[in-house]
Motif scaffolding. Structure first.
Motif, PDB file in Angstrom:
ATOM      1  N   PRO A  43     -12.939 -29.554  15.846  1.00 29.36           N
ATOM      2  CA  PRO A  43     -12.036 -28.200  15.455  1.00 29.36           C
ATOM      3  C   PRO A  43     -11.021 -28.082  13.579  1.00 29.36           C
ATOM      4  O   PRO A  43     -10.790 -29.548  13.301  1.00 29.36           O
ATOM      5  N   ALA A  44     -12.268 -27.722  13.617  1.00 31.39           N
ATOM      6  CA  ALA A  44     -11.469 -27.464  11.616  1.00 31.39           C
ATOM      7  C   ALA A  44     -10.347 -26.693  11.537  1.00 31.39           C
ATOM      8  O   ALA A  44     -10.543 -25.900  10.522  1.00 31.39           O
ATOM      9  N   TRP A  45      -9.950 -27.880  11.727  1.00 28.64           N
ATOM     10  CA  TRP A  45      -7.948 -27.626  11.364  1.00 28.64           C
ATOM     11  C   TRP A  45      -8.268 -28.105  10.064  1.00 28.64           C
ATOM     12  O   TRP A  45      -8.519 -29.049  10.248  1.00 28.64           O
ATOM     13  N   HIS A  46      -7.346 -27.440   8.814  1.00 24.92           N
ATOM     14  CA  HIS A  46      -7.664 -28.187   7.759  1.00 24.92           C
ATOM     15  C   HIS A  46      -6.181 -29.071   7.592  1.00 24.92           C
ATOM     16  O   HIS A  46      -4.831 -28.200   7.668  1.00 24.92           O
ATOM     17  N   VAL A  47      -6.137 -29.699   6.722  1.00 22.80           N
ATOM     18  CA  VAL A  47      -4.384 -30.737   6.807  1.00 22.80           C
ATOM     19  C   VAL A  47      -4.297 -30.769   4.947  1.00 22.80           C
ATOM     20  O   VAL A  47      -5.048 -30.850   4.143  1.00 22.80           O
ATOM     21  N   ALA A  48      -2.853 -30.136   4.522  1.00 24.67           N
ATOM     22  CA  ALA A  48      -2.335 -30.224   3.481  1.00 24.67           C
ATOM     23  C   ALA A  48      -1.294 -30.994   3.314  1.00 24.67           C
ATOM     24  O   ALA A  48      -0.927 -31.502   4.289  1.00 24.67           O
ATOM     25  N   ASP A  49      -0.407 -31.163   2.214  1.00 21.98           N
ATOM     26  CA  ASP A  49       0.738 -31.613   1.726  1.00 21.98           C
ATOM     27  C   ASP A  49       1.745 -31.760   2.655  1.00 21.98           C
ATOM     28  O   ASP A  49       1.784 -31.041   2.725  1.00 21.98           O
ATOM     29  N   GLY A  50       1.919 -32.829   3.482  1.00 18.50           N
ATOM     30  CA  GLY A  50       3.281 -32.398   3.720  1.00 18.50           C
ATOM     31  C   GLY A  50       4.622 -31.598   3.082  1.00 18.50           C
ATOM     32  O   GLY A  50       5.446 -31.218   3.934  1.00 18.50           O
ATOM     33  N   GLY A  84      13.079 -31.952  25.289  1.00 16.38           N
ATOM     34  CA  GLY A  84      13.885 -31.251  25.013  1.00 16.38           C
ATOM     35  C   GLY A  84      14.176 -31.220  23.840  1.00 16.38           C
ATOM     36  O   GLY A  84      14.563 -30.423  22.854  1.00 16.38           O
ATOM     37  N   ARG A  85      12.674 -31.265  22.969  1.00 14.52           N
ATOM     38  CA  ARG A  85      12.055 -30.779  21.829  1.00 14.52           C
ATOM     39  C   ARG A  85      11.507 -29.470  21.544  1.00 14.52           C
ATOM     40  O   ARG A  85      10.516 -29.919  20.430  1.00 14.52           O
ATOM     41  N   GLY A  86      11.026 -29.175  22.617  1.00 19.11           N
ATOM     42  CA  GLY A  86       9.998 -28.099  22.463  1.00 19.11           C
ATOM     43  C   GLY A  86       8.592 -28.694  22.831  1.00 19.11           C
ATOM     44  O   GLY A  86       8.230 -29.629  23.079  1.00 19.11           O
ATOM     45  N   ASP A  87       7.849 -28.594  21.637  1.00 26.00           N
ATOM     46  CA  ASP A  87       6.702 -28.925  21.289  1.00 26.00           C
ATOM     47  C   ASP A  87       5.988 -29.948  19.978  1.00 26.00           C
ATOM     48  O   ASP A  87       5.223 -29.281  19.852  1.00 26.00           O
ATOM     49  N   LEU A  88       6.805 -30.755  20.006  1.00 29.53           N
ATOM     50  CA  LEU A  88       6.543 -31.656  18.963  1.00 29.53           C
ATOM     51  C   LEU A  88       5.272 -32.212  19.624  1.00 29.53           C
ATOM     52  O   LEU A  88       4.696 -33.098  18.421  1.00 29.53           O
ATOM     53  N   ALA A  89       4.682 -32.441  20.526  1.00 36.36           N
ATOM     54  CA  ALA A  89       4.019 -33.100  21.364  1.00 36.36           C
ATOM     55  C   ALA A  89       2.652 -32.759  20.782  1.00 36.36           C
ATOM     56  O   ALA A  89       2.091 -34.071  20.522  1.00 36.36           O
ATOM     57  N   ASP A  90       3.088 -31.661  20.523  1.00 37.09           N
ATOM     58  CA  ASP A  90       1.478 -30.882  19.873  1.00 37.09           C
ATOM     59  C   ASP A  90       1.685 -30.858  18.793  1.00 37.09           C
ATOM     60  O   ASP A  90       0.351 -30.495  17.970  1.00 37.09           O
ATOM     61  N   ARG A  91       2.473 -31.496  17.886  1.00 35.17           N
ATOM     62  CA  ARG A  91       2.077 -31.797  16.721  1.00 35.17           C
ATOM     63  C   ARG A  91       1.488 -33.003  16.030  1.00 35.17           C
ATOM     64  O   ARG A  91       1.615 -33.128  14.219  1.00 35.17           O
ATOM     65  N   GLY A  92       0.862 -33.660  17.058  1.00 39.26           N
ATOM     66  CA  GLY A  92      -0.179 -34.811  16.638  1.00 39.26           C
ATOM     67  C   GLY A  92      -1.201 -34.381  15.476  1.00 39.26           C
ATOM     68  O   GLY A  92      -1.806 -33.948  16.473  1.00 39.26           O
ATOM     69  N   VAL A  93      -2.121 -35.757  15.727  1.00 42.12           N
ATOM     70  CA  VAL A  93      -3.053 -35.438  15.486  1.00 42.12           C
ATOM     71  C   VAL A  93      -4.392 -34.956  16.165  1.00 42.12           C
ATOM     72  O   VAL A  93      -5.134 -34.821  16.440  1.00 42.12           O
ATOM     73  N   ALA A  94      -3.929 -36.364  17.501  1.00 43.61           N
ATOM     74  CA  ALA A  94      -4.656 -36.285  18.461  1.00 43.61           C
ATOM     75  C   ALA A  94      -4.440 -35.093  19.347  1.00 43.61           C
ATOM     76  O   ALA A  94      -5.812 -34.092  19.855  1.00 43.61           O
ATOM     77  N   ALA A  95      -3.449 -34.508  19.988  1.00 41.10           N
ATOM     78  CA  ALA A  95      -3.026 -33.155  20.001  1.00 41.10           C
ATOM     79  C   ALA A  95      -4.167 -31.442  18.961  1.00 41.10           C
ATOM     80  O   ALA A  95      -4.621 -30.987  19.924  1.00 41.10           O
ATOM     81  N   LEU A  96      -3.689 -31.490  17.878  1.00 43.27           N
ATOM     82  CA  LEU A  96      -4.526 -30.953  16.689  1.00 43.27           C
ATOM     83  C   LEU A  96      -6.220 -31.190  16.940  1.00 43.27           C
ATOM     84  O   LEU A  96      -6.503 -29.854  17.353  1.00 43.27           O
ATOM     85  N   ALA A 129       2.516 -34.107   7.303  1.00 44.72           N
ATOM     86  CA  ALA A 129       1.471 -33.382   6.627  1.00 44.72           C
ATOM     87  C   ALA A 129       1.426 -31.917   7.305  1.00 44.72           C
ATOM     88  O   ALA A 129       2.228 -31.219   7.816  1.00 44.72           O
ATOM     89  N   THR A 130       1.194 -30.856   6.095  1.00 47.64           N
ATOM     90  CA  THR A 130       1.015 -29.287   7.282  1.00 47.64           C
ATOM     91  C   THR A 130      -0.136 -28.839   7.524  1.00 47.64           C
ATOM     92  O   THR A 130      -1.818 -29.486   6.805  1.00 47.64           O
ATOM     93  N   VAL A 131      -0.262 -28.153   8.432  1.00 43.88           N
ATOM     94  CA  VAL A 131      -1.825 -27.687   9.153  1.00 43.88           C
ATOM     95  C   VAL A 131      -1.927 -26.013   7.887  1.00 43.88           C
ATOM     96  O   VAL A 131      -1.002 -25.817   7.855  1.00 43.88           O
ATOM     97  N   VAL A 132      -3.277 -26.184   7.430  1.00 48.22           N
ATOM     98  CA  VAL A 132      -2.832 -24.655   6.545  1.00 48.22           C
ATOM     99  C   VAL A 132      -2.916 -23.902   7.557  1.00 48.22           C
ATOM    100  O   VAL A 132      -2.158 -22.801   7.595  1.00 48.22           O
ATOM    101  N   GLU A 133      -3.621 -23.980   8.280  1.00 50.57           N
ATOM    102  CA  GLU A 133      -3.788 -22.559   9.929  1.00 50.57           C
ATOM    103  C   GLU A 133      -3.051 -22.195  10.363  1.00 50.57           C
ATOM    104  O   GLU A 133      -2.757 -21.305   9.911  1.00 50.57           O
ATOM    105  N   SER A 134      -2.029 -23.213  10.546  1.00 45.48           N
ATOM    106  CA  SER A 134      -1.098 -22.316  11.495  1.00 45.48           C
ATOM    107  C   SER A 134       0.948 -22.632  10.137  1.00 45.48           C
ATOM    108  O   SER A 134       2.003 -22.236  10.912  1.00 45.48           O
TER     109      SER A 134
END
Length: 714
Positions: A551-558, A501-513, A479-484
């Motif tokens: 937090p009011a992060w909005h989710v859009a189409d991947g 070794g792949r940067g901040d991929l762990a920060d791209r999950g629902v729990a982290a968001l 999916a895609t986070v609208v704000e970012s």
């Protein structure tokens, strides 16, 4: 002559709303023949009942336009002080009969677009709907006459001499009379009968009764077509008419009142909508709860468990690791993804071993919906769907959910504007779409599957359990986070195990968001977050069913970030090849299957000689739409090419895409569209890519030694 034309122009302006909505029925009829497939499919009906319901709504909508239009025309001279012109003395509901011919083009379109092959059934349905309209007009006329008598009768004998029901009716009549007096000219005639006694202006009784009948029809549709109840199903065009009718009546009434004060109705509507959204802060939500039951699965555990399942069924040879990347594209993508996956499993030389070889499904948009049906049908013992369920999977993926979405537009989403303080926060057109998908899932003949409790749609924690046991492959719905503008990965995998070794991929999950340690959500919701098709499905933010706000992060189409699912698949593969203790050595090769919902070599439009202001206005938007797809495709191909070059002969990719079809960008497939998808697959299965895939699976040679470890210092 000029003066007459000027007066006619004034009257046409005053009845612009009824004229506009009457013309809309003609536009719908034209689009049924010349519009794109997305619009044409809105008109598809499947049986006599669908035709009867829709033809009734079509004819009744024209009748409502006649009622409101003639009422405004007849009272314009009193309300707006324009010269009297061509009014009619007829006040009956049957005055609409000559104008009902305006509904004929739409009825013809419904007849032509019906999927029923029986002409008698189509004709019967249309005639039955028209007959019901005439019955309704008769009822409207009878009630109108009663209401006219009620409003015209004097006060009568003392209250103690009348019955309770009579008193109630007279109180109602007096209240309506006082209301029309307050509204002023055009509503109340103070000089009726030589100034002795006033009366409510003729015409309003008919408009009032017609509005009450419309209210009955409208709320009956809410109850009968509720996707959560699913008593009846109706074509999308029926919901279009159910939305147009109340809008026409309301806007016509607003213009009749505000035009006297030179207040534009468009400005009034915009001000009202802005006030509602500002005061009540309306938004669309999806349910998200903290749940200790959800235990994310590390990548190594998922791969080991799935490989063990493979070797238990196919001992003696090193298994193949298959990664599926499914693209977006509405129901076309859902149907094509399911068709390819089931078709490959049914193909001789691949079979259930192909399905068991799938270790990752990375999908976006409609591809996530098609993957959902395939994965939900996986048998816990076989590690793949049962062969007798393959056709059911395809039927489920091809089933329309556009009608449910239309119901959501017409009812819960419309209610948000009318009663913003009393609506269910989670009940909207996305909720309705999920209920349609849920019905399709429950039709699958998968009684032995244990990834979900029978009668209940599975959740992310259920899938995590299946991945941990090797029953299910790992799944990532993109999916895609609208704000970012960044990816949001909805997955049962532990993203921390992928992100080394792949940067901040762990920060791209629902729990982290959303700042949750553990979370859970229905897989139907996960699929619709990935498939938030623009405007059809609303962009939403998470909300607990109870407790503190999120937090009011909005989710859009991947598809906004990666419509092909390849980028995430490539990162998963890089992690496997670089960091997971040489797990890749357990496999004789890696195969990436790219399922693309659209032709691989699309026809490029010829250059346009015209330019000017039109291209200067539309050109930037057109460029963004074209570039988004081409850049994503090139980026994904480039990443896979780099991996393939570093692992020659070990990592192979095939692309499976349909050809010769005009896919609809919506959530409805006509019977012709379904046949086109089946035929496209028959051509594809005879093509070079499927043959090469078979060769890769039938080749017993081990190519894992050729894979060079990627430089970990970069």
């Amino acid at each position: 002559m000029l003066r007459t034309l000027g007066i006619i122009a004034q009257y046409l302006y005053l009845i612009r709303i009824p004229v506009f909505f009457a013309a809309a029925t003609l536009v719908l009829a034209v689009l049924a023949f010349v519009g794109p497939s997305t619009v044409r499919n809105v008109m598809v009906t499947s049986g006599w009942l669908d035709l009867a319901v829709t033809s009734f709504l079509a004819v009744f909508s024209v009748a409502l336009c006649v009622f409101t239009g003639t009422t405004i025309w007849n009272l314009a001279s009193k309300r707006f002080r324009v010269p009297a012109f061509g009014g009619t003395r007829s006040r009956t509901a049957f005055r609409a009969l000559p104008f009902l011919v305006c509904a004929l083009p739409l009825l013809i379109a419904l007849y032509v677009r019906s999927s029923s092959e029986a002409r008698l059934e189509r004709v019967t349905g249309i005639l039955l709907g028209a007959a019901v309209t005439f019955v309704v007009l008769w009822v409207v006329e009878r009630v109108r006459r009663w209401l006219v008598r009620l409003l015209a009768e004097p006060v009568g004998p003392p209250a103690h001499a009348r019955g309770p029901l009579t008193q109630l009716f007279h109180r109602l009549g007096n209240a309506l009379t006082r209301l029309t007096k307050w509204l002023g000219n055009g509503y109340y005639d103070p000089e009726f009968e030589n100034g002795v006694r006033g009366r409510v202006e003729p015409g309003h009784a008919l408009a009032t009764v017609a509005t009450l009948v419309l209210a009955v029809v409208y709320f009956a549709g809410y109850w009968a077509f509720d996707p959560g109840r699913s008593l009846l199903e109706s074509p999308s065009i029926a919901f279009v008419l159910l939305l147009l009718m109340p809008l026409q009546v309301v806007l016509a009434g607003v213009t009749f009142y505000l035009d006297r004060y030179r207040v534009p109705v468009f400005l009034a509507v915009v001000a009202y909508v802005a006030a509602v959204f500002t005061i009540w802060r309306l938004d669309h939500y999806f349910p998200l709860q903290e749940s200790p039951a959800m235990q994310a699965v590390p990548l190594a555990d998922a791969v080991n468990a799935r490989a063990a399942m493979q070797q238990a069924h196919d001992p003696g040879t090193k298994p193949i690791l298959t990664v599926v990347a499914a693209s977006g594209g509405g129901i076309q993508a859902a149907a094509w993804t399911a068709r390819v996956l089931t078709g490959l499993q049914a193909e001789e030389g691949l079979g259930a071993g192909f399905a068991r070889s799938i270790h990752l499904v990375s999908s976006a948009s409609g591809g996530s919906v098609g993957a959902l049906y395939f994965l939900e049908a996986i048998d816990s013992t076989l590690g793949a769907p049962l062969y007798q369920t393959l056709d059911d999977i395809n039927r489920a993926a091809q089933a329309s959910s556009l009608e449910a979405t239309a119901w959501g537009w017409v009812y819960p989403d419309f209610f948000r504007l009318i009663l913003p303080w009393g609506v269910n926060a989670f009940k909207d057109r996305a909720w309705a779409m999920e209920r349609a998908w849920e019905r399709s899932l429950l039709r699958l003949e998968t009684g032995v599957r244990n990834t979900v409790t029978p009668g209940r749609a599975s959740s992310l924690s259920d899938w995590a359990s299946g991945v941990r046991r090797g029953v299910l492959p790992a799944t990532i719905f993109n999916a895609t986070v609208v704000e970012s503008g960044r990816r949001l990965l909805v997955t049962p995998l532990d993203l921390g195990s992928i992100s080394r070794g792949r940067g901040d991929l762990a920060d791209r999950g629902v729990a982290a968001l959303y700042g949750l340690s553990h979370f859970d959500l229905p897989m139907l919701t996960a699929a619709r977050l990935s498939a938030t098709f623009p405007y059809v499905t609303p962009i939403a933010t998470a909300r607990r069913t109870s407790g503190e706000p999120l937090p009011a992060w909005h989710v859009a189409d991947g598809g906004y970030f990666d419509n092909f699912g390849v980028v995430t698949a490539a990162e998963w593969l890089v992690t496997l090849l670089e960091h997971e203790d040489r797990l890749w050595e357990r496999f004789r090769r890696i195969v990436v299957v790219e399922i693309r919902a659209f032709p691989a070599d699309e026809t490029v439009e010829p250059p346009h000689r015209s330019g000017g202001w039109a291209y200067a206005t539309w050109g930037p938007v057109r460029t963004v739409l074209k570039v988004r797809k081409s850049t994503q495709s090139v980026r994904g191909d480039f990443e896979l090419e780099i991996l393939s070059d570093r692992c020659p002969g070990f990592l192979e990719s095939v692309v499976l895409a349909p050809d010769g079809i005009d896919p609809p960008l919506s959530w409805h497939l006509s019977e012709a569209d379904k046949v086109a998808i089946d035929r496209a697959w028959e051509r594809e299965r005879e093509g070079a890519e499927v043959k090469r895939l078979k060769q890769l699976f039938q080749d017993p040679s081990d190519s894992s030694a050729s894979c060079r470890v990627i430089d970990q210092t970069r």
